[in-house]
Enzyme design. Sequence first.
Site, PDB file in Angstrom:
ATOM      1  N   LEU A 176       9.984   4.510   8.576  1.00  0.00           N
ATOM      2  CA  LEU A 176      10.676   4.129   7.341  1.00  0.00           C
ATOM      3  C   LEU A 176       9.910   3.020   6.634  1.00  0.00           C
ATOM      4  O   LEU A 176      10.023   2.811   5.444  1.00  0.00           O
ATOM      5  CB  LEU A 176      12.082   3.618   7.667  1.00  0.00           C
ATOM      6  CG  LEU A 176      12.994   4.578   8.413  1.00  0.00           C
ATOM      7  CD1 LEU A 176      14.209   3.851   8.957  1.00  0.00           C
ATOM      8  CD2 LEU A 176      13.426   5.703   7.491  1.00  0.00           C
ATOM      9  N   GLY A 177       9.129   2.276   7.422  1.00  0.00           N
ATOM     10  CA  GLY A 177       8.346   1.177   6.876  1.00  0.00           C
ATOM     11  C   GLY A 177       7.672   0.458   8.029  1.00  0.00           C
ATOM     12  O   GLY A 177       7.874   0.805   9.190  1.00  0.00           O
ATOM     13  N   GLY A 231       5.850  -3.606   9.234  1.00  0.00           N
ATOM     14  CA  GLY A 231       5.598  -5.002   8.892  1.00  0.00           C
ATOM     15  C   GLY A 231       4.527  -5.559   9.801  1.00  0.00           C
ATOM     16  O   GLY A 231       3.709  -4.813  10.349  1.00  0.00           O
ATOM     17  N   ASP A 271      12.471 -16.214   5.161  1.00  0.00           N
ATOM     18  CA  ASP A 271      11.448 -15.237   4.780  1.00  0.00           C
ATOM     19  C   ASP A 271      11.974 -14.302   3.693  1.00  0.00           C
ATOM     20  O   ASP A 271      11.765 -13.089   3.743  1.00  0.00           O
ATOM     21  CB  ASP A 271      10.987 -14.446   6.010  1.00  0.00           C
ATOM     22  CG  ASP A 271       9.601 -13.815   5.782  1.00  0.00           C
ATOM     23  OD1 ASP A 271       8.908 -14.233   4.832  1.00  0.00           O
ATOM     24  OD2 ASP A 271       9.225 -12.917   6.557  1.00  0.00           O
TER      25      ASP A 271
END
Length: 514
Positions: free
Chosen positions: A185-186, A188, A304
């Site tokens: 989905l993504g 980091g 963040d």
Amino acid sequence: MIRARRNHSRHALASIININSQPSQQSTQLLMAVAELPYQNSSVSGSEPIATLLMRTPNDQKVIYITGDRDFSFGRKSTCDEVVAHDAVSSVHFTVYTVKFDDESTPLVYCWDKSRNGTFHNRRLIGRDKRVLLSDGDELEVRHACSFTVHQRGQKIMETHELVDAVLDEDRRDIEPYEISSRALGHGTFGRVLLATERGAGGRQVACKVIDTKGNSLRMVKAKTEVAILQRLRHPNVVAVHDAFVIRNRIYIFEDLITGGDLFSYLSDGEHMSSVPEAEALLIVFQILKALEYLHSNNITHRDLKLDNILRVSQHPGSRILLIDFGISKYYVRDRSRRMTTVAGTPEYAAPEIGFAASNTFAGAAKRSGYDMKCDLWSLGVILHILLSGISPFYDPSQNSRKMALKAQTCALDFSNSCWASVSPHGNLPLPSFVFLADILNSRKIAKSLVRRLLSVDPRIRYDVSECFAHPWVSSQRALLEDIYERKIINGWVPPSEQRQILSASQSAAFFCI
Ligand SMILES: Nc1ncnc2c1ncn2[C@@H]1O[C@H](COP(=O)(O)OP(=O)(O)OP(=O)(O)O)[C@@H](O)[C@H]1O
């Protein structure tokens, strides 16, 4: 303008050593209009097919192309892209839309069930107003009327990743309640976020964040902190965590699947970032303020906040948004004698007092005096600046944290850029006759004044959450915003259950660990 490339250079404890060496007044109707505005996909462009649906009715079959530039709608209404006049079919039965994480990833294709009678996904009812991520070979069914088979080539490209492959085969069997797919989905700095499905009757889709700590105990502590913090939180604008497992050197965090992509992807426009209409920015900022009000009153500083860490439930401009990624968040009780001192966050969004120091003097000062939760308000200022202008005020193309810190420290805001001239309450909406020019100009001035207040280098002058709510850009619309928030944005939100023990006592992190 600026870049449309993700910046994963998040820094926390471990990276401290590197830091110094590294190079209207809105009108009521307008706000309502934005809350109702249909979605125009800017995150996935082009009319190239991303997926196809093979549609079958009792008498016919045909191929439907799903492209990145617009939603596909299926229903009985004549305005739908595919019309089937059948009693079992609702006027708009479902829509299919796409979300792109970045240029390297295959776009994600979602189905949004809008029907009364139900849309079935692999024989499970999706549920009215719920969304599922579609994968190659999936079946959609409108009972008694028609069915669809999903084809999405290219998925494999996204699925192959050493971390994912190595991790899952080994660990999958230890995580019984969930089936973890290889669909990303993504991603980091420390890992990937994958699609997973709860085993059992519900078969709900969730997001699984896999963090490979590589035996680094600090990373493990931070991952556990993320879980420890998230499991205490219950707010419509904060992602809900369901479960977490520590297996060997990896931690698996299972969260709600958020189906509209992140704000970074939403604003990315080729090489550039785009702005949004001012009313839409207000709806987003209002929700971030709600989340921050909740976090700060629970003594949690996010640390963040950035576009990548703000997800949207839908592609709709009035969508609910959620804060994610609490990996460097801090449980911190406001007290003059106790301040945070860890240099943490993303330099592009980090408040000067955090100490991504441009000069040793400033670093020294930051070390002495530390910082408090106002650092989140600075990040919100950067986000608001981007939302309104498409410009990230302290970004440096070489991604040099020192240069970005210097810019932030100097904080020479420039509202003369032509991007700011286009900031207006009406954005790309047709200008209704009741919005007078004076209102627009006034609104621009007011929005900019909030940006200035948030991007005050001196944290004592910088607004806190309650002062933001009291600022005219927000307060003049407060009643309406609250109404839209209650009736539309968080309507249907179900709080996660109160009793959540996510990591067992032996696994959970100490709360004051960072
Ligand atoms: N619950 C979720 N539902 C859908 N997508 C998600 C979810 N959580 C994360 N993502 C996607 O994955 C991306 C990375 O997630 P996240 O920020 O949690 O990872 P990270 O490794 O902590 O990132 P960072 O580089 O900021 O440390 C997000 O920007 C988002 O696009």
